[in-house]
Motif scaffolding. Structure first.
Motif, PDB file in Angstrom:
ATOM      1  N   GLU A 116       0.827  -1.198   0.000  1.00  0.00           N
ATOM      2  CA  GLU A 116       0.000   0.000   0.000  1.00  0.00           C
ATOM      3  C   GLU A 116       0.864   1.251   0.000  1.00  0.00           C
ATOM      4  OE1 GLU A 116      -3.970  -0.978   2.470  1.00  0.00           O
ATOM      5  OE2 GLU A 116      -2.120  -1.126   3.609  1.00  0.00           O
ATOM      6  N   ALA A 117       0.407   2.268  -0.714  1.00  0.00           N
ATOM      7  CA  ALA A 117       1.171   3.505  -0.840  1.00  0.00           C
ATOM      8  C   ALA A 117       1.417   4.156   0.512  1.00  0.00           C
ATOM      9  CB  ALA A 117       0.437   4.472  -1.774  1.00  0.00           C
ATOM     10  N   GLN A 118       0.444   4.055   1.438  1.00  0.00           N
ATOM     11  CA  GLN A 118       0.572   4.725   2.727  1.00  0.00           C
ATOM     12  C   GLN A 118       1.318   3.897   3.766  1.00  0.00           C
ATOM     13  OE1 GLN A 118      -2.181   3.797   1.149  1.00  0.00           O
ATOM     14  NE2 GLN A 118      -3.846   3.209   2.517  1.00  0.00           N
ATOM     15  N   CYS A 119       1.781   2.717   3.392  1.00  0.00           N
ATOM     16  CA  CYS A 119       2.524   1.861   4.315  1.00  0.00           C
ATOM     17  C   CYS A 119       4.019   2.119   4.153  1.00  0.00           C
ATOM     18  CB  CYS A 119       2.215   0.393   4.030  1.00  0.00           C
ATOM     19  SG  CYS A 119       3.104  -0.761   5.096  1.00  0.00           S
ATOM     20  N   ASP A 120       4.707   2.445   5.233  1.00  0.00           N
ATOM     21  CA  ASP A 120       6.143   2.677   5.144  1.00  0.00           C
ATOM     22  C   ASP A 120       6.814   2.288   6.455  1.00  0.00           C
ATOM     23  OD1 ASP A 120       5.752   4.853   6.946  1.00  0.00           O
ATOM     24  OD2 ASP A 120       5.279   6.165   5.256  1.00  0.00           O
ATOM     25  N   ASP A 169       5.570   3.150  10.002  1.00  0.00           N
ATOM     26  CA  ASP A 169       4.554   2.342  10.672  1.00  0.00           C
ATOM     27  C   ASP A 169       5.191   1.404  11.688  1.00  0.00           C
ATOM     28  OD1 ASP A 169       2.537   3.528   9.284  1.00  0.00           O
ATOM     29  OD2 ASP A 169       2.248   1.906   7.843  1.00  0.00           O
ATOM     30  N   LEU A 170       6.378   0.897  11.362  1.00  0.00           N
ATOM     31  CA  LEU A 170       7.085   0.045  12.317  1.00  0.00           C
ATOM     32  C   LEU A 170       7.402   0.816  13.590  1.00  0.00           C
ATOM     33  CD1 LEU A 170       9.726  -1.999  10.256  1.00  0.00           C
ATOM     34  CD2 LEU A 170       7.659  -2.850  11.353  1.00  0.00           C
ATOM     35  N   GLU A 171       7.854   2.045  13.438  1.00  0.00           N
ATOM     36  CA  GLU A 171       8.199   2.862  14.597  1.00  0.00           C
ATOM     37  C   GLU A 171       6.987   3.104  15.487  1.00  0.00           C
ATOM     38  OE1 GLU A 171      10.003   6.386  13.136  1.00  0.00           O
ATOM     39  OE2 GLU A 171      11.659   5.338  12.139  1.00  0.00           O
ATOM     40  N   LYS A 172       5.819   3.260  14.862  1.00  0.00           N
ATOM     41  CA  LYS A 172       4.606   3.520  15.643  1.00  0.00           C
ATOM     42  C   LYS A 172       4.246   2.330  16.522  1.00  0.00           C
ATOM     43  CE  LYS A 172       2.700   6.706  12.211  1.00  0.00           C
ATOM     44  NZ  LYS A 172       1.662   6.904  11.172  1.00  0.00           N
TER      45      LYS A 172
END
Length: 333
Positions: free
Chosen positions: A55-59, A62-65
């Motif tokens: 997905e374009a919004q997955c980067d 997200d892991l850091e969150k």
């Protein structure tokens, strides 16, 4: 926590579809311009590709969150309980607008600042760069302070009012109506459509829209995607989330919520999925997996089932990674 007491009778189950009447035909929806605004129907057979980290919004952020300190319950509350509800925001709300402006300010501050610095250095060396600094610093400080202020203002759970909400446990879509109570419509009464969009600069993109089968109601996703496969993947993700015959989509950002959905928890236990599969992953491995997932999603023969795709030679992301090379890189890191 069991299925019977968790999901309502109205919850969507693709294995037990309702016998719904036929909806409006394209001609009944209006003229050429109306049909063009709705776009092209997407006759996709449910979730088949499932390469959700493409997905374009997955980067990697997200892991850091999900790696931050705090219980899974707290993380789920911050994300508005993603095992219960998915939502499509609208741009014309302060939390969404502020987050967008924060992203833009951060890009200009760090990405733009670095690009201009490198460009000036390559064009004129240190001397040219020092001459430009007095002019660059006020601009940099403006975007930096804007970014910091907006970061502080957008902390915590977003208080959205005008968003469209998709409830997994009830199978209902809740739609904002100005000066009226929210409208609730069953999810299986909507059909997905792909709609091309042309920006003011001539750039093209694609939108995902949901068209109600029995009325003129239309819901539009806020994102404009660069490639068609991203629209297909977004629809797959939403469809799987609402389908209680399947676990919620395996995404990075919603990993803390998987244990709180009965079907998902049962699936993870049956398939020995690690509780913190994504959280414990290195940034390097995630980036390699994401690149493989995007290639797999782009190559997927959309419209076919996963079984048909595999039979035609399509390879999922797991089969596109050189695990030995990744292992060697991790050992030398």
């Amino acid at each position: 926590m069991d299925r019977e007491s968790t999901y309502q009778p109205s919850a969507y189950n693709s294995q037990i579809p309702r016998d719904l009447p036929k909806g409006k035909s394209p001609d009944e929806r209006g003229g050429y311009f109306t049909r063009t605004a709705y776009g092209t129907p997407l006759p996709l057979p449910g979730a088949q590709c499932r390469e959700y980290i493409a997905e374009a919004q997955c980067d990697v952020f997200d892991l850091e969150k999900i790696q931050n300190n705090g219980s899974d319950e707290k993380k789920c509350r911050y994300m508005r309980n993603p095992h219960l509800m998915d939502f499509w925001p609208t741009l014309f709300e302060w939390p969404v607008m502020a987050s967008t402006l924060c992203y833009v300010a951060g890009w200009f501050c760090f990405g733009g600042g670095l690009s201009v610095t490198v460009l000036l250095f390559l064009m004129g060396g240190t001397e040219e760069l020092l001459k430009a600094l007095p002019h660059m610093m006020p601009i940099f400080l403006f975007f930096f302070l804007s970014w910091v202020i907006l970061m502080l203002l957008t902390r915590g759970e977003p208080k959205l009012k005008k968003d469209t909400r998709f409830y997994r446990r009830s199978g209902m879509v809740s739609i904002y109506q100005k000066d009226e109570d929210r409208l609730e419509v069953p999810f299986d009464e909507f059909d997905p459509h792909l709609t091309p969009r042309t920006g003011p600069t001539g750039s093209t993109g694609f939108l995902l829209q949901l068209v109600h089968r029995y009325s003129d109601l239309l819901i539009q996703h806020i994102n404009v995607y660069n490639e068609e496969f991203e629209v297909y993947l977004e629809w797959e993700r939403l469809h799987q989330f609402m389908d209680i015959s399947q676990p919620i989509p395996d995404r990075v950002i919603t990993e803390p919520a998987r244990q709180f959905d009965p079907v998902t928890a049962e699936y993870d236990e049956k398939h020995d999925r690690p509780k913190h599969f994504w959280r414990d992953m290195s940034d390097e491995e995630f980036e390699i997996r994401r690149e493989a997932a995007r290639k797999a999603a782009k190559d997927f023969p959309w419209g076919k089932t996963r079984k048909q795709a595999l039979a035609s030679g399509w390879k999922p992301s797991e089969h596109r990674i050189d695990w030995q090379v990744l292992k060697e890189k991790q050992q030398t890191a």
